[in-house]
Motif scaffolding. Sequence first.
Motif, PDB file in Angstrom:
ATOM      1  N   LEU A 179      -1.214   3.253   8.744  1.00 38.38           N
ATOM      2  CA  LEU A 179      -2.168   4.340   8.598  1.00 38.38           C
ATOM      3  C   LEU A 179      -2.283   4.602   7.097  1.00 38.38           C
ATOM      4  O   LEU A 179      -1.336   5.068   6.463  1.00 38.38           O
ATOM      5  CB  LEU A 179      -1.675   5.585   9.330  1.00 38.38           C
ATOM      6  N   TYR A 180      -3.412   4.249   6.550  1.00 31.81           N
ATOM      7  CA  TYR A 180      -3.602   4.302   5.097  1.00 31.81           C
ATOM      8  C   TYR A 180      -4.486   5.490   4.730  1.00 31.81           C
ATOM      9  O   TYR A 180      -5.547   5.699   5.328  1.00 31.81           O
ATOM     10  CB  TYR A 180      -4.256   3.006   4.612  1.00 31.81           C
TER      11      TYR A 180
ATOM     12  N   LEU B 204       0.851  -1.192   0.000  1.00 34.44           N
ATOM     13  CA  LEU B 204       0.000   0.000   0.000  1.00 34.44           C
ATOM     14  C   LEU B 204       0.888   1.245   0.000  1.00 34.44           C
ATOM     15  O   LEU B 204       1.480   1.606   1.016  1.00 34.44           O
ATOM     16  CB  LEU B 204      -0.922  -0.001   1.223  1.00 34.44           C
ATOM     17  N   GLU B 205       0.959   1.890  -1.153  1.00 34.71           N
ATOM     18  CA  GLU B 205       1.864   3.033  -1.292  1.00 34.71           C
ATOM     19  C   GLU B 205       1.445   4.202  -0.412  1.00 34.71           C
ATOM     20  O   GLU B 205       2.284   4.875   0.179  1.00 34.71           O
ATOM     21  CB  GLU B 205       1.940   3.468  -2.753  1.00 34.71           C
ATOM     22  N   ASN B 206       0.150   4.464  -0.343  1.00 34.67           N
ATOM     23  CA  ASN B 206      -0.327   5.618   0.415  1.00 34.67           C
ATOM     24  C   ASN B 206      -0.524   5.262   1.884  1.00 34.67           C
ATOM     25  O   ASN B 206      -1.593   5.474   2.455  1.00 34.67           O
ATOM     26  CB  ASN B 206      -1.645   6.144  -0.175  1.00 34.67           C
ATOM     27  N   SER B 207       0.506   4.719   2.475  1.00 34.70           N
ATOM     28  CA  SER B 207       0.394   4.295   3.863  1.00 34.70           C
ATOM     29  C   SER B 207       1.680   4.589   4.604  1.00 34.70           C
ATOM     30  O   SER B 207       2.752   4.750   4.008  1.00 34.70           O
ATOM     31  CB  SER B 207       0.076   2.795   3.944  1.00 34.70           C
TER      32      SER B 207
ATOM     33  N   PHE C  72      -6.993   2.426   9.722  1.00 36.08           N
ATOM     34  CA  PHE C  72      -6.036   1.495  10.303  1.00 36.08           C
ATOM     35  C   PHE C  72      -6.067   0.178   9.533  1.00 36.08           C
ATOM     36  O   PHE C  72      -7.136  -0.406   9.330  1.00 36.08           O
ATOM     37  CB  PHE C  72      -6.369   1.210  11.769  1.00 36.08           C
ATOM     38  N   TYR C  73      -4.898  -0.283   9.117  1.00 38.41           N
ATOM     39  CA  TYR C  73      -4.753  -1.594   8.487  1.00 38.41           C
ATOM     40  C   TYR C  73      -3.854  -2.452   9.370  1.00 38.41           C
ATOM     41  O   TYR C  73      -2.771  -2.008   9.777  1.00 38.41           O
ATOM     42  CB  TYR C  73      -4.127  -1.476   7.096  1.00 38.41           C
TER      43      TYR C  73
END
Length: 273
Positions: free
Chosen positions: A149-150, A96-99, A159-160
Motif C-alpha cells: 500500500l503506497y 518504496l519508503e512510503n509504503s 496497490f503495488y
Amino acid sequence: MQLLQTIEEVHKVFDTQGSSPLLVTCEDFRDWVCKYDRFPKYLFNELIGSEFAKLWDIKTPETSFIKVKPEHVPIGKFPQLQLTWFEKECFGSLYLENSKEIDHSIISMFEDKSFRNKISDKEDFLKIALFDIWIANEDRNYNNFNLLLYISPEKLNFFYAIDHVNIFNTSFLDYGIAELTEDDSIIKTDLAKILFGKNKKLSDIVDTLVEKFYLCTENCQNNLDEILDLVPESWNINRVQIKDRIIQNLFSEEWKAQCEDNFRGFVQSFIIN
C-alpha cells in the motif's frame, strides 16, 4: 533495463520464507530490494512477472539489474550469504519508503469507508488477481498478499504488486501450467470482500477486466521477444525453450478461456455470495 552497481555494504537481509532479498544502495543513490542467484530460475520469473505486469498497467516498483560488488557482501555479518550468488546480475526492485506491505494487521483499516475512499485504484486489486490466475502465481493469497500500500506525494493510496518468484506454478513450466486453486487467490480474502462486497457495479468491473484481459495477454505475446532479450547471458536461460513453453501455455486460447472462467467463478463464490 539499466544495470546498476552497489556503492556500499549491504544494509539488510529481509527475513522472508523465500528468497531473503537484500536492501542495497546503488550508484544512483537510491535504495533497492535485491534478489540474487540463490535460485537462478527465480530471477527469470521475477523479470518476466514484472515485465508482464507493466504491460497490464499493474503498478510495480521500478526494476533494474544490479551488480553487487564482492566487497559489499558482509559474509561475517550475514553468514547465510555466499559470494558465488553475486557473480551474476541480480534483480532489483526500487525500495518504496512510503509504503506498507499489506498483511492481516492492517485489514481493519480498510473497513473504514473514509480510508477506502483514499485508494484510487481499488479495481487494480481484481486486475492483479486475474493476472495471477493467468500467470499461475501461487504466492499471492490469504497468507501472503505480496501487495504494497503506497502513499503517493498527493496522499493517495495505491496497490503495488511485488514478488513474482512463484509464477508458473512455482516452476519453470517444466510440467505445463495448472490452474490456481481458490486458496491461491487474493479473491478469497476478507480484503476482497471489504473492497467489493457492496459494490453494485462489480459485474461491470469484472466484464471490463475480462475484456482488457484478452488485450493485455495479446500485448504480452507481442512483446515477448523484446522481454526475453533483456535476460542476461549470465543467467544461462534457454530462451528458445522457455519462449516455446510460454507461448504454448500462457497464450493458448484454451488457457485464457479457463482463466476467465476461474476469475468469474472466484468472484461469484467469494465476493458476491
